[in-house]
Enzyme design. Structure first.
Site, PDB file in Angstrom:
ATOM      1  N   HIS A  21      31.520 -25.274 -31.260  1.00 36.53           N
ATOM      2  CA  HIS A  21      30.707 -25.558 -32.142  1.00 36.53           C
ATOM      3  C   HIS A  21      29.335 -26.124 -31.276  1.00 36.53           C
ATOM      4  CE1 HIS A  21      29.073 -27.277 -36.230  1.00 36.53           C
ATOM      5  NE2 HIS A  21      28.085 -27.763 -35.213  1.00 36.53           N
ATOM      6  N   HIS A  23      24.757 -25.812 -31.053  1.00 42.54           N
ATOM      7  CA  HIS A  23      23.486 -25.290 -31.390  1.00 42.54           C
ATOM      8  C   HIS A  23      22.627 -25.053 -30.082  1.00 42.54           C
ATOM      9  CE1 HIS A  23      23.990 -26.744 -35.639  1.00 42.54           C
ATOM     10  NE2 HIS A  23      24.676 -27.550 -34.912  1.00 42.54           N
ATOM     11  N   LYS A 107      29.457 -19.266 -41.065  1.00 41.93           N
ATOM     12  CA  LYS A 107      28.984 -20.830 -41.326  1.00 41.93           C
ATOM     13  C   LYS A 107      28.950 -21.053 -42.948  1.00 41.93           C
ATOM     14  CE  LYS A 107      28.251 -25.029 -40.043  1.00 41.93           C
ATOM     15  NZ  LYS A 107      28.339 -25.958 -38.928  1.00 41.93           N
ATOM     16  N   HIS A 144      30.432 -27.166 -42.469  1.00 41.56           N
ATOM     17  CA  HIS A 144      29.823 -28.272 -42.543  1.00 41.56           C
ATOM     18  C   HIS A 144      30.116 -29.098 -43.791  1.00 41.56           C
ATOM     19  CE1 HIS A 144      26.495 -31.252 -41.243  1.00 41.56           C
ATOM     20  NE2 HIS A 144      26.780 -31.582 -42.407  1.00 41.56           N
ATOM     21  N   HIS A 182      33.172 -31.043 -36.857  1.00 42.68           N
ATOM     22  CA  HIS A 182      32.562 -32.288 -36.463  1.00 42.68           C
ATOM     23  C   HIS A 182      33.328 -33.514 -37.548  1.00 42.68           C
ATOM     24  CE1 HIS A 182      29.538 -30.802 -39.309  1.00 42.68           C
ATOM     25  NE2 HIS A 182      28.938 -30.316 -38.487  1.00 42.68           N
ATOM     26  N   ASP A 255      29.090 -29.919 -30.976  1.00 36.97           N
ATOM     27  CA  ASP A 255      28.080 -29.866 -31.785  1.00 36.97           C
ATOM     28  C   ASP A 255      26.579 -30.422 -31.123  1.00 36.97           C
ATOM     29  OD1 ASP A 255      26.527 -29.689 -34.404  1.00 36.97           O
ATOM     30  OD2 ASP A 255      27.036 -31.527 -35.152  1.00 36.97           O
TER      31      ASP A 255
HETATM   32  O1  DOR Z   1      23.310 -33.595 -36.518  1.00 41.97           O
HETATM   33  C1  DOR Z   1      23.218 -32.523 -36.601  1.00 41.97           C
HETATM   34  N1  DOR Z   1      22.430 -31.706 -36.125  1.00 41.97           N
HETATM   35  N2  DOR Z   1      24.128 -31.963 -37.590  1.00 41.97           N
HETATM   36  C2  DOR Z   1      24.025 -30.606 -37.988  1.00 41.97           C
HETATM   37  O2  DOR Z   1      24.895 -30.526 -38.907  1.00 41.97           O
HETATM   38  C3  DOR Z   1      22.934 -29.945 -37.467  1.00 41.97           C
HETATM   39  C4  DOR Z   1      22.699 -30.365 -36.195  1.00 41.97           C
HETATM   40  C5  DOR Z   1      21.135 -29.708 -35.733  1.00 41.97           C
HETATM   41  O3  DOR Z   1      21.218 -28.323 -36.147  1.00 41.97           O
HETATM   42  O4  DOR Z   1      20.580 -30.177 -35.092  1.00 41.97           O
HETATM   43 ZN    ZN Z   2      26.580 -28.282 -35.850  1.00 40.85          ZN
END
Ligand code: DOR
Ligand code: ZN
Length: 352
Positions: A21, A23, A107, A144, A182, A255
């Site tokens: 997971h 970004h 997702k 999520h 998460h 995450d």
């Molecule tokens: O803290 C987070 N940041 N939780 C999420 O679900 C998305 C992520 C983000 O994309 O910045």
């Molecule tokens: Zn995330």
């Protein structure tokens, strides 16, 4: 030292881990952060919450090319793509993307739950056809897990999601592979423990290290804020027990969520903790403290591929017990990013 205690090992060699997971964002930020993950992990499940979101197979294929182009020469890294579900997702497109190997999972963001989730799903029942199709073809669903109703306290949103959305979903579609992402609560651990093998969960490093005091004691600390928000200490302890339990249902998902320093240190700071540069070192500190170094490979390198039905990595990596100072900030492309553990010294280092 007592007669029975063993000396703590100074190094650990395991199969190369994956991040289930993550970004990456896009553009200059993506190009700045991809090398950190590619250095640590063989593969990563890449989140689709760009602006605009990655909602189709074609968009995911294009995004995958941009990520591949950002991987430094000499590093072997495979991005595994996800599609962002909306009320209008086309099950045919999803199934084609999965069959072609472009998409690894889809997702589910409840609309409004987190960063760039405005186009998310307004009511899970609108996805009935999509989820039935995913269950039929064995395509995993990443969730999520937080409700978004204004009257639900933000610290209760995960637990309420289990009762209102997740438990009914799993009962309706028992064959659907679900990753409860998460997780942050003992209710989530209890749910996953009791669920069928089709239900698994990822756990982030921050939720193993911090409880909600880290965000608020002594002042507001925006770099400790992410969603789902860290909970009380008893929840953190439940997560540590789950991660180190040897249950195959729990696996590594950082995450890691890069936001520039000025977007975090703001009157309305963004949710997300950037842990990619020292993710393995951060997790290993927890397994070490829990006297569970022998369970780290399962969590980091075996349980994820097993659940996703992918091969485990053949390559090995070694972590050494060496003091490692985490810098105060790192290059984030257009602006600096403050990493998780900034200014702290961790006890391990990935050496190759
Ligand atoms: O803290 C987070 N940041 N939780 C999420 O679900 C998305 C992520 C983000 O994309 O910045
Ligand atoms: Zn995330």
């Amino acid at each position: 030292m007592t007669e029975t205690s063993r000396p703590a090992p100074d190094s650990l060699t395991i199969r190369r881990p994956d991040d289930w997971h993550l970004h990456f964002r896009d553009g200059a930020t993506m190009r700045a952060v991809v090398p950190h993950t590619a250095r640590q992990f063989a593969r990563a499940i890449v989140m689709p919450n760009l602006s605009p979101p990655v909602t189709t197979t074609a968009m995911a294929a294009d995004y995958r090319e941009r990520i591949r182009a950002a991987v430094p020469a000499g590093l072997d890294f495979t991005p595994l793509m996800t599609a962002y579900l909306t009320d209008d997702t086309d099950p045919e497109d999803l199934a084609r993307g999965f069959a072609d190997g472009v998409l690894t999972a889809a997702k589910l963001y409840p609309a409004g739950a987190t960063t760039n989730s405005a186009s998310g799903v307004t009511d899970i029942r609108r996805l009935d056809a999509v989820l039935e199709r995913m269950a039929a073809i064995g395509m995993p669903l990443c969730i999520h897990g937080e409700v978004t109703e204004a009257e639900v306290d933000i610290f209760d949103r995960e637990a309420v999601f289990i009762d209102r959305v997740l438990a009914p979903l799993v009962a309706r579609l028992p064959e659907l592979k679900v990753i409860f992402e998460h997780i942050t609560t003992e209710q989530a651990v209890d749910f996953v423990d009791a669920a069928a093998p089709q239900v698994a969960a990822t756990i982030t490093p921050q939720h193993l290290h911090i409880n909600r005091n880290a965000i608020l004691v002594g002042g507001i600390r925006p770099h400790m804020f992410c969603l789902p928000v860290a909970k009380r200490e008893r929840h953190r302890l439940a997560l540590r027990r789950a991660a180190t339990s040897a249950s195959v249902k729990y696996f590594l998902g950082t995450d890691s969520a890069p936001h520039h320093r000025h977007d975090k240190e703001s009157a309305c700071g963004c949710a997300g903790i950037f842990n990619a540069p020292f993710a393995l070192e951060s997790y290993l500190a927890v397994f070490d403290a829990e006297d569970a170094l022998d369970r780290f490979e399962g969590f980091a390198s075996l349980n994820g591929p097993r659940f996703y039905g992918l091969p485990v990595n053949e390559e090995r990596v070694t972590l050494q017990r060496v003091a490692t100072l985490v810098p105060d900030e790192v290059d984030g492309g257009d602006a600096a990013i403050v990493p998780f553990h900034a200014g702290e010294t961790l006890g391990w280092r990935l050496v190759g």
